[in-house]
Design a protein around this motif. Sequence first.
Motif, PDB file in Angstrom:
ATOM      1  N   ALA A  72       0.713  -1.618   0.358  1.00 37.95           N
ATOM      2  CA  ALA A  72      -0.175  -0.214  -0.252  1.00 37.95           C
ATOM      3  C   ALA A  72       0.560   1.443  -0.157  1.00 37.95           C
ATOM      4  N   ALA A  73       1.716   1.476   0.811  1.00 46.53           N
ATOM      5  CA  ALA A  73       2.843   2.580   0.596  1.00 46.53           C
ATOM      6  C   ALA A  73       3.611   3.069  -0.929  1.00 46.53           C
ATOM      7  N   GLY A  74       3.882   1.863  -1.376  1.00 48.49           N
ATOM      8  CA  GLY A  74       4.482   1.923  -2.947  1.00 48.49           C
ATOM      9  C   GLY A  74       3.255   2.359  -3.659  1.00 48.49           C
ATOM     10  N   TYR A  75       2.709   1.798  -2.881  1.00 42.79           N
ATOM     11  CA  TYR A  75       1.333   2.211  -4.790  1.00 42.79           C
ATOM     12  C   TYR A  75       0.960   3.691  -4.804  1.00 42.79           C
ATOM     13  N   PHE A  76       1.519   4.498  -3.171  1.00 43.29           N
ATOM     14  CA  PHE A  76       1.051   5.791  -3.692  1.00 43.29           C
ATOM     15  C   PHE A  76       2.294   6.217  -3.548  1.00 43.29           C
ATOM     16  N   GLY A  77       3.318   6.069  -4.252  1.00 41.07           N
ATOM     17  CA  GLY A  77       4.740   6.041  -4.889  1.00 41.07           C
ATOM     18  C   GLY A  77       4.544   7.726  -5.808  1.00 41.07           C
ATOM     19  N   ALA A  79       5.073   8.034  -9.275  1.00 42.13           N
ATOM     20  CA  ALA A  79       4.304   7.393 -10.245  1.00 42.13           C
ATOM     21  C   ALA A  79       2.878   7.850 -10.396  1.00 42.13           C
ATOM     22  N   LYS A  80       2.322   7.346  -9.544  1.00 41.84           N
ATOM     23  CA  LYS A  80       0.414   7.926  -9.159  1.00 41.84           C
ATOM     24  C   LYS A  80       0.746   9.438  -9.717  1.00 41.84           C
ATOM     25  N   PHE A  81       1.508  10.620  -9.444  1.00 44.79           N
ATOM     26  CA  PHE A  81       1.046  11.198  -9.467  1.00 44.79           C
ATOM     27  C   PHE A  81       1.783  12.146 -10.676  1.00 44.79           C
ATOM     28  N   ALA A  82       2.811  11.736 -11.406  1.00 45.04           N
ATOM     29  CA  ALA A  82       3.365  12.511 -12.137  1.00 45.04           C
ATOM     30  C   ALA A  82       2.055  12.813 -12.709  1.00 45.04           C
ATOM     31  N   PRO A  83       2.541  14.000 -14.046  1.00 41.58           N
ATOM     32  CA  PRO A  83       0.966  14.890 -14.413  1.00 41.58           C
ATOM     33  C   PRO A  83       0.640  14.306 -15.056  1.00 41.58           C
ATOM     34  N   GLN A  84       0.778  13.233 -16.347  1.00 41.88           N
ATOM     35  CA  GLN A  84      -0.037  12.947 -16.951  1.00 41.88           C
ATOM     36  C   GLN A  84      -0.963  11.700 -16.589  1.00 41.88           C
ATOM     37  N   VAL A  85      -0.686  11.440 -15.249  1.00 42.91           N
ATOM     38  CA  VAL A  85      -1.448  10.566 -14.437  1.00 42.91           C
ATOM     39  C   VAL A  85      -2.695  11.182 -13.794  1.00 42.91           C
ATOM     40  N   ASP A  86      -1.726  12.389 -13.271  1.00 42.25           N
ATOM     41  CA  ASP A  86      -2.416  13.422 -13.226  1.00 42.25           C
ATOM     42  C   ASP A  86      -3.828  13.574 -13.805  1.00 42.25           C
ATOM     43  N   ARG A  87      -3.473  14.214 -14.635  1.00 43.65           N
ATOM     44  CA  ARG A  87      -4.677  14.766 -15.397  1.00 43.65           C
ATOM     45  C   ARG A  87      -5.178  13.662 -16.026  1.00 43.65           C
ATOM     46  N   ASP A  88      -5.441  12.935 -15.913  1.00 40.91           N
ATOM     47  CA  ASP A  88      -6.123  11.351 -16.225  1.00 40.91           C
ATOM     48  C   ASP A  88      -7.083  11.197 -15.337  1.00 40.91           C
ATOM     49  N   VAL A 145      -6.355  -1.492   1.650  1.00 42.53           N
ATOM     50  CA  VAL A 145      -6.319  -0.561   2.993  1.00 42.53           C
ATOM     51  C   VAL A 145      -6.017   0.630   1.724  1.00 42.53           C
ATOM     52  N   THR A 146      -5.587   0.705   0.617  1.00 45.43           N
ATOM     53  CA  THR A 146      -5.231   1.883  -0.202  1.00 45.43           C
ATOM     54  C   THR A 146      -7.114   2.878  -0.720  1.00 45.43           C
ATOM     55  N   ARG A 147      -7.821   1.302  -0.707  1.00 41.95           N
ATOM     56  CA  ARG A 147      -9.729   2.428  -0.614  1.00 41.95           C
ATOM     57  C   ARG A 147      -9.764   2.879   0.427  1.00 41.95           C
ATOM     58  N   VAL A 148      -9.811   2.245   1.973  1.00 37.81           N
ATOM     59  CA  VAL A 148      -9.619   2.886   2.433  1.00 37.81           C
ATOM     60  C   VAL A 148      -9.261   4.443   3.295  1.00 37.81           C
ATOM     61  N   VAL A 149      -7.826   4.366   2.209  1.00 38.68           N
ATOM     62  CA  VAL A 149      -7.241   6.096   2.202  1.00 38.68           C
ATOM     63  C   VAL A 149      -8.534   6.961   1.617  1.00 38.68           C
ATOM     64  N   GLU A 150      -8.772   6.472   0.370  1.00 34.10           N
ATOM     65  CA  GLU A 150      -9.054   7.523  -0.858  1.00 34.10           C
ATOM     66  C   GLU A 150      -9.933   7.945  -0.454  1.00 34.10           C
ATOM     67  N   VAL A 151     -11.584   6.975   0.347  1.00 33.61           N
ATOM     68  CA  VAL A 151     -12.684   7.026   0.814  1.00 33.61           C
ATOM     69  C   VAL A 151     -12.062   8.182   1.879  1.00 33.61           C
ATOM     70  N   GLY A 152     -11.418   7.950   3.270  1.00 32.27           N
ATOM     71  CA  GLY A 152     -10.984   8.359   4.303  1.00 32.27           C
ATOM     72  C   GLY A 152     -10.563   9.954   4.162  1.00 32.27           C
ATOM     73  N   VAL A 153      -9.619   9.724   3.533  1.00 32.14           N
ATOM     74  CA  VAL A 153      -8.808  11.362   3.176  1.00 32.14           C
ATOM     75  C   VAL A 153      -9.907  12.262   2.279  1.00 32.14           C
ATOM     76  N   HIS A 154     -10.376  11.996   1.120  1.00 31.03           N
ATOM     77  CA  HIS A 154     -10.859  12.773   0.223  1.00 31.03           C
ATOM     78  C   HIS A 154     -12.740  12.761   0.830  1.00 31.03           C
ATOM     79  N   GLY A 155     -12.685  12.037   2.252  1.00 28.74           N
ATOM     80  CA  GLY A 155     -13.717  12.315   2.271  1.00 28.74           C
ATOM     81  C   GLY A 155     -13.819  13.798   3.472  1.00 28.74           C
ATOM     82  N   PHE A 225       2.198  11.274   0.370  1.00 31.34           N
ATOM     83  CA  PHE A 225       2.045  10.904  -1.035  1.00 31.34           C
ATOM     84  C   PHE A 225       2.374  11.915  -2.383  1.00 31.34           C
ATOM     85  N   GLY A 226       3.385  10.854  -2.980  1.00 30.41           N
ATOM     86  CA  GLY A 226       4.046  11.395  -3.837  1.00 30.41           C
ATOM     87  C   GLY A 226       5.213  11.579  -3.665  1.00 30.41           C
ATOM     88  N   GLY A 227       5.428  11.001  -2.809  1.00 27.64           N
ATOM     89  CA  GLY A 227       6.634  10.898  -2.474  1.00 27.64           C
ATOM     90  C   GLY A 227       8.088  10.245  -2.370  1.00 27.64           C
TER      91      GLY A 227
END
Length: 227
Positions: A72-77, A79-88, A145-155, A225-227
């Motif tokens: 889960a920690a590696g998932y939020f590396g 690469a997930k916040f690269a400009p093109q990924v972010d735009r998509d 775990v990443t789904r809990v992060v998405e729903v919780g943090v964006h909550g 996130f992104g670091g």
Amino acid sequence: MRTTHDTVRAAFRDECTALGDVLRELTPADLDRPTDCPPWAVRDLVAHVHAGAGRLTGMLAAPAPPRAEVDAAGYFGAAKFAPQVDRDRVDSARRQAREATDPAGIAAAFDRDWRAADAAVARQSVDRVVRTRHGDAMALTEFLVTRVVEVGVHGLDLAAALGREPWLTPTAAEVVATLLTGGRAVPPELGWDRLTVLRKATGRDPLTGRERTALGAAGLRLLAFGG
């Protein structure tokens, strides 16, 4: 609390239930409120969370990779916040949000899809491996775990946009805080509760110089996130 499969699944259910309760109370005007995740309005951010919460249904219908390669920690590396990924990510949520104008329909669709994802998880063994849309092979529990992060943090972002007190559930707060701290204790002199850990680690609240010093002295590096 140990971050077991059952713990993470309970956190996912609890946080999605809490968000669904909020969505059922929204008005059409609420959907147009700006958020602190520009350029998204509330409708766009809800669409993003909805898509993320329901994603496991399709992933679990696909063949399982032979082994997990990312946690889960590696998932939020980065690469997930690269400009093109972010735009998509931004554009996808805005496209989905254009089709969602009725708050009651938005709430019903969210409930349907996260419950379908939870039911799909219930049918799997705890050692199941899934492949994410980014191509990562992950253990099911780690991806959940990443789904809990998405729903919780964006909550937290939705609560701020709607002018509400955060509704972050204790189970979700525990799972996300454990991820962000690597399971280590935050220095007690900081006086942080779980909500503060989430806000500080995700940049919702900036770290002060004193807080950085205390974290450094404790050898604790928060997952950024992104670091």
